[in-house]
Design a protein around this motif. Structure first.
Motif, PDB file in Angstrom:
ATOM      1  N   LYS A   1      -0.035  -7.195   0.729  1.00 48.22           N
ATOM      2  CA  LYS A   1      -1.053  -7.577  -0.253  1.00 48.22           C
ATOM      3  C   LYS A   1      -2.377  -6.870   0.025  1.00 48.22           C
ATOM      4  O   LYS A   1      -3.015  -6.342  -0.893  1.00 48.22           O
ATOM      5  N   ASN A   2      -2.791  -6.838   1.285  1.00 41.55           N
ATOM      6  CA  ASN A   2      -4.044  -6.162   1.619  1.00 41.55           C
ATOM      7  C   ASN A   2      -4.002  -4.696   1.205  1.00 41.55           C
ATOM      8  O   ASN A   2      -4.980  -4.149   0.676  1.00 41.55           O
ATOM      9  N   TYR A   3      -2.874  -4.071   1.438  1.00 37.02           N
ATOM     10  CA  TYR A   3      -2.698  -2.660   1.088  1.00 37.02           C
ATOM     11  C   TYR A   3      -2.768  -2.449  -0.421  1.00 37.02           C
ATOM     12  O   TYR A   3      -3.542  -1.609  -0.910  1.00 37.02           O
ATOM     13  N   ILE A   4      -1.983  -3.197  -1.175  1.00 34.46           N
ATOM     14  CA  ILE A   4      -1.944  -3.008  -2.626  1.00 34.46           C
ATOM     15  C   ILE A   4      -3.275  -3.354  -3.269  1.00 34.46           C
ATOM     16  O   ILE A   4      -3.772  -2.631  -4.142  1.00 34.46           O
ATOM     17  N   TYR A   5      -3.883  -4.452  -2.836  1.00 35.35           N
ATOM     18  CA  TYR A   5      -5.138  -4.879  -3.448  1.00 35.35           C
ATOM     19  C   TYR A   5      -6.303  -3.949  -3.091  1.00 35.35           C
ATOM     20  O   TYR A   5      -7.316  -3.930  -3.789  1.00 35.35           O
ATOM     21  N   LYS A   6      -6.157  -3.187  -2.013  1.00 32.65           N
ATOM     22  CA  LYS A   6      -7.211  -2.251  -1.618  1.00 32.65           C
ATOM     23  C   LYS A   6      -7.056  -0.895  -2.296  1.00 32.65           C
ATOM     24  O   LYS A   6      -7.994  -0.096  -2.342  1.00 32.65           O
ATOM     25  N   SER A   7      -5.874  -0.626  -2.843  1.00 35.97           N
ATOM     26  CA  SER A   7      -5.517   0.726  -3.264  1.00 35.97           C
ATOM     27  C   SER A   7      -6.408   1.297  -4.366  1.00 35.97           C
ATOM     28  O   SER A   7      -6.688   2.499  -4.367  1.00 35.97           O
TER      29      SER A   7
END
Length: 485
Positions: free
Chosen positions: A88-94
């Motif tokens: 989630k952190n990765y996708i939401y930061k993308s």
């Protein structure tokens, strides 16, 4: 022995390492990057683009893949084997990462799908010259390197790190070596981002299902030999799931070579027994295809076409195209085919009959003849074996027959160092190893068990985003543990 000092030491100057360096330096940290090659970028110099979800480019093109939907699709695809908070952190930061790169001067050509059934999350880098394609991301690496140097990051090239330095359980630095000898570099945090083990047949054989050169013909980017992973393990980090970022190529052709063009289509695919083994319409998804190939004898299969199908592709175009192959034409294929015929090869076979084709390829003759006869009958009505889409059913009638060998390949490795959702390395009891962080391919175990091709751009996307996270989290770690109040 010389000594150096900084707030954060980064092992590896690829996409993850440079992202970590920039994000930390932007917050005022002093950063040193050690890179054993003579240039930055690593395998990212071979890449095309990275994942982004809810970016401005997507919104402008009415691409409605939301962060919530992408997260759910990712986790469904992995059956929730992955660390959900890390994903989630990765996708939401993308999306912010795409803008962050654009602020450095990186331009993106388009957000693209990899194949029709995937999402348009792949943000292809626009090179300064030429059309987007393989190696396009090298332009991004140049911009990131310039930005890092502008921020005062010290980049030490041709300076491989040999081991981590620990003090009472905390990681406090590294031992590196350059042309002038050994260096001890001390810092409050170390980030490992060495790009995995794709250039190590030993690692591949020991930690994956494959043996390089025998049943795996993957890219080998020089220097990616698992150094960072080994160092992290020696420092107490746990081993996480390790595999290859699997696709399939004709062996020893360089991958996505022009010779593959008319064969990487929903043609007849057979194994060494001469039998079909999947619905060839699935060929557009490299992971689904390679999973099916891995189950076959010697992990070897063949795509077969005839003269009539070849002429059909020349006249009407290919049935399936993707961004990677869109710049390759049938003229390129003909040129490479002629070169292979002239110079000899062990992947392309041409014959005047199915029986002769079987002899040349090593496919079981009776099995292949029966399969082609059955398939030609299916082309008249329907495919009763795999219910293949009728629009892809083309009979093989000669007069010449062509077969191209395919086998498992990979863009590189995946995983090795177990991290938490804050990119901190953890031990076998999931306890944080103070001062040690990891990012990029070394820690990419989120694609579990398969690379998530339905959301293309994941390898480079995870590298840059986890690198940003590692840089930010390392700074936060320093503030919480070393900053005087």
């Amino acid at each position: 022995m010389r000594e150096m000092e900084a707030d954060i030491i980064i092992v590896g100057g690829g996409a993850a390492g440079m992202a970590a360096a920039i994000s930390a330096a932007e917050q005022g940290a002093e950063v040193i990057v050690f890179e054993k090659a003579n240039t930055t970028g690593g395998c990212a110099n071979m890449a095309m683009g990275l994942l982004g979800v809810e970016t401005k480019m997507q919104k402008e093109r009415l691409i409605d893949c939301t962060r919530e939907a992408a997260f759910q699709k990712f986790m469904d695809y992995t059956h929730w084997r992955s660390d959900a908070r890390l994903v989630k952190n990765y996708i939401y930061k993308s999306a912010s990462t795409i803008e962050w790169l654009e602020s450095m001067g990186v331009k993106f050509a388009l957000p693209s799908k990899y194949f029709p059934g995937s999402e348009a999350t792949w943000h292809i880098v626009q090179p300064k010259t030429g059309a987007p394609g393989l190696r396009a991301a090298a332009t991004m690496i140049k911009a990131m390197t310039d930005r890092a140097e502008e921020l005062g990051v010290k980049i030490c090239l041709e300076s491989p790190v040999q081991k981590l330095i620990k003090d009472d359980g905390d990681v406090i630095g590294v031992v590196a070596k350059d042309k002038d000898g050994e260096i001890e570099a001390y810092g409050s945090a170390v980030i490992i981002a060495t790009g995995g083990f794709g250039d190590s047949p030993e690692f591949i054989k020991k930690y994956t299902r494959f043996e390089w050169g025998k049943d795996l013909f993957s890219y080998r980017i020089p220097g990616l030999t698992g150094d960072g992973i080994s160092m992290a393990w020696d420092a107490g980090a746990a081993r996480d799931r390790m595999d290859m970022e699997l696709v399939f190529f004709a062996p020893n052709t360089g991958g996505y070579a022009p010779i593959e063009l008319p064969f990487r289509q929903p043609n007849v695919f057979v194994n060494l027994d001469g039998e079909r083994f999947y619905d060839e319409s699935v060929v557009e998804n490299p992971v689904f295809s390679v999973n099916a190939i891995i189950r076959q004898k010697n992990r070897t299969v063949f795509s077969i076409i005839d003269e009539s199908i070849m002429k059909h592709y020349e006249k009407n175009g290919l049935d399936l195209i993707n961004v990677v192959t869109s710049n390759i034409s049938m003229d390129d294929f003909k040129q490479e085919m002629n070169d292979l015929i002239k110079n000899g090869n062990d992947v392309l076979f041409i014959a005047d009959s199915i029986e002769e084709l079987a002899e040349k390829t090593g496919i079981d003759k009776e099995g292949l003849v029966k399969t082609i006869n059955d398939y030609n009958e299916a082309c008249k009505l329907r495919d009763n074996v795999f219910n293949k889409n009728p629009k892809y059913l083309k009979p093989l009638i000669g007069p010449k027959y062509y077969a191209l060998k395919f086998a498992p390949s990979a863009y590189g490795s995946l995983g090795g160092i177990k991290i938490n959702y804050k990119t901190q390395a953890v031990d076998t009891e999931d306890n944080v190893i103070p001062g040690l962080f990891a990012a990029g391919t070394d820690a990419n175990s989120v694609c579990n068990p398969d690379y998530v091709f339905v959301l293309p751009g994941n390898t480079l996307g995870f590298a840059v985003n986890s690198g940003r996270m590692a840089g930010e989290n390392a700074v936060q770690y320093i503030k919480e543990n070393f900053t005087e109040e």
